[in-house]
Design a protein around this motif. Structure first.
Motif, PDB file in Angstrom:
ATOM      1  N   UNK A 184       1.102  -1.112   0.039  1.00 46.91           N
ATOM      2  CA  UNK A 184       0.143   0.193   0.095  1.00 46.91           C
ATOM      3  C   UNK A 184       1.227   1.440  -0.024  1.00 46.91           C
ATOM      4  N   UNK A 185       1.939   1.455   0.646  1.00 48.55           N
ATOM      5  CA  UNK A 185       3.009   2.349   1.117  1.00 48.55           C
ATOM      6  C   UNK A 185       3.582   2.663  -0.714  1.00 48.55           C
ATOM      7  N   UNK A 189       3.370   6.195  -3.126  1.00 51.60           N
ATOM      8  CA  UNK A 189       4.559   6.388  -3.129  1.00 51.60           C
ATOM      9  C   UNK A 189       4.555   6.908  -5.066  1.00 51.60           C
ATOM     10  N   UNK A 190       4.529   5.402  -5.200  1.00 49.28           N
ATOM     11  CA  UNK A 190       4.823   6.296  -6.242  1.00 49.28           C
ATOM     12  C   UNK A 190       3.705   6.884  -7.087  1.00 49.28           C
ATOM     13  N   UNK A 191       2.180   6.661  -6.774  1.00 49.06           N
ATOM     14  CA  UNK A 191       1.629   7.614  -6.837  1.00 49.06           C
ATOM     15  C   UNK A 191       2.190   9.543  -6.571  1.00 49.06           C
ATOM     16  N   UNK A 192       2.847   9.573  -5.816  1.00 50.92           N
ATOM     17  CA  UNK A 192       3.521  10.763  -5.056  1.00 50.92           C
ATOM     18  C   UNK A 192       4.404  10.880  -6.473  1.00 50.92           C
ATOM     19  N   UNK A 194       5.074   9.460  -9.747  1.00 49.75           N
ATOM     20  CA  UNK A 194       4.405  10.234 -10.698  1.00 49.75           C
ATOM     21  C   UNK A 194       4.787  11.715 -11.035  1.00 49.75           C
ATOM     22  N   UNK A 195       4.088  12.014 -10.076  1.00 49.82           N
ATOM     23  CA  UNK A 195       3.718  14.171 -10.471  1.00 49.82           C
ATOM     24  C   UNK A 195       4.611  14.509  -9.562  1.00 49.82           C
ATOM     25  N   UNK A 196       5.432  14.072  -9.957  1.00 46.59           N
ATOM     26  CA  UNK A 196       6.706  15.390  -9.374  1.00 46.59           C
ATOM     27  C   UNK A 196       6.641  15.658  -7.804  1.00 46.59           C
ATOM     28  N   UNK A 197       5.609  14.715  -6.790  1.00 48.47           N
ATOM     29  CA  UNK A 197       6.036  15.340  -5.697  1.00 48.47           C
ATOM     30  C   UNK A 197       6.698  14.522  -4.838  1.00 48.47           C
TER      31      UNK A 197
END
Length: 346
Positions: A184-185, A189-192, A194-197
């Motif tokens: 889940x983590x 983290x991968x979504x973050x 992907x968006x430069x977060x």
């Protein structure tokens, strides 16, 4: 009795006094690294409707669930909380903002979407704010809400912080009762990314049912596992918070907070393995019986050198203090597995 039931039983016995909903649960100033540069920070813990996971039981060491509001704050309450917290940083020419709640800033049931927008819009419009960090559980991270936050922040650096605690699903379930998996983590983290977060990962040294040596081994393994998904790793040293299962066992002499020597050794070893990954630790309550401690003579000095390393990232700062109690700590590492009881790891 399940671990969650044990935690929930304690929660239900604690009486929480009503408190104003227009005042943050806590706020304080400090320092952190932003792009490798020491920067002033303002940390604020918003009083919210409360952590959804905490209401269902929650984590064995967490007393922050009692910081929630007795009734859901209004939008005006959230504005007032932000304004009162920001007063502590009035004289800072620039600063990083760290936003925490008793649970997750991105949980719309805990912090309404309108309130989230009000808070982020105010910070985006403040030219002194150079970065904003918000903490959330991974389950509340989606492409949609990350993009929503970024749209408000207007190119201002944004960071998501996750209380992963450990990369071991077994320890997270059977010792911490965290309620999510390492996978889940990774997804969040991968979504973050992907968006430069950027991602800040919190790990926890010495949850329940681990010996000192096992706890150290778990942190080092967790750093290796979390490193590919993290821009910063921060290691929290477990302390004894009121109204928790940790406190219940500590009062019975069945738990001791970690030694400060343990985190010193961990930071040295982990920094050697990951020299380009910022690592930090702020030993809350250091030197007290409820907090991480060595002996009365050296605890404060060792805690200070840990905080200094967190800003300099120079391992030499972890070699300034020595004390005779280090030999006792070494003995604990040698024999505790044979005297501790039945740890959850074989």
């Amino acid at each position: 009795m399940s671990l969650n039931k044990a935690v929930l039983d304690i929660r239900q016995r604690i009486k929480v006094r009503p408190s104003p909903t227009d005042v943050p649960a806590a706020s304080w100033t400090g320092s952190d690294l932003v792009n490798g540069v020491e920067t002033k920070t303002l940390t604020m813990i918003f009083k919210t409707a409360g952590c959804r996971w905490g209401k269902a039981g929650g984590c064995t060491m967490c007393g922050y669930v009692y910081d929630c509001a007795s009734e859901p704050p209004t939008l005006e309450d959230y504005k007032a909380q932000l304004e009162k917290a920001m007063k502590k940083a009035e004289k800072f020419p620039e600063l990083m903002i760290k936003i925490f709640t008793s649970g997750s800033f991105l949980d719309d049931q805990e912090v309404p979407l309108e309130a989230r927008h009000i808070i982020l819009e105010a910070l985006a419009a403040d030219p002194r704010v150079v970065k904003v960090l918000v903490e959330t559980r991974p389950g509340f991270v989606s492409d949609e809400n990350v993009q929503d936050c970024l749209g408000i922040m207007r190119e201002k650096p944004f960071e998501l912080a996750f209380g992963l605690e450990t990369s071991s699903d077994r320890i997270r379930k059977d010792s911490i009762n965290k309620g999510f998996s390492f996978r889940d983590f990774v997804r969040a983290a991968e979504i973050a990314k992907k968006h430069g977060v950027t991602v800040k990962t919190y790990l926890m040294l010495k949850p329940l049912f681990l010996s000192e040596k096992q706890a150290m081994e778990d942190i080092l393994r967790s750093i290796d596992d979390a490193a590919p998904y993290s821009d910063t790793i921060s290691i929290n040293l477990c302390n004894v918070q009121k109204g928790t299962l940790v406190e219940s066992l500590w009062e019975k002499g069945q738990y001791r907070p970690p030694w400060l020597w343990s985190i010193v050794k961990i930071l040295k070893q982990a920094k050697a393995a990951h020299p380009d990954l910022p690592m930090m630790s702020d030993p809350v309550g250091a030197g007290s019986k409820r907090g991480p401690h060595n002996c009365k003579i050296c605890s404060r000095d060792v805690a200070d050198e840990i905080r200094e390393f967190s800003l300099t990232q120079d391992p030499a700062d972890l070699k300034k203090v020595d004390c005779g109690c280090k030999e006792l700590w070494k003995k604990v590492l040698e024999i505790e597995d044979f005297t501790y009881g039945t740890p959850i790891l074989e």
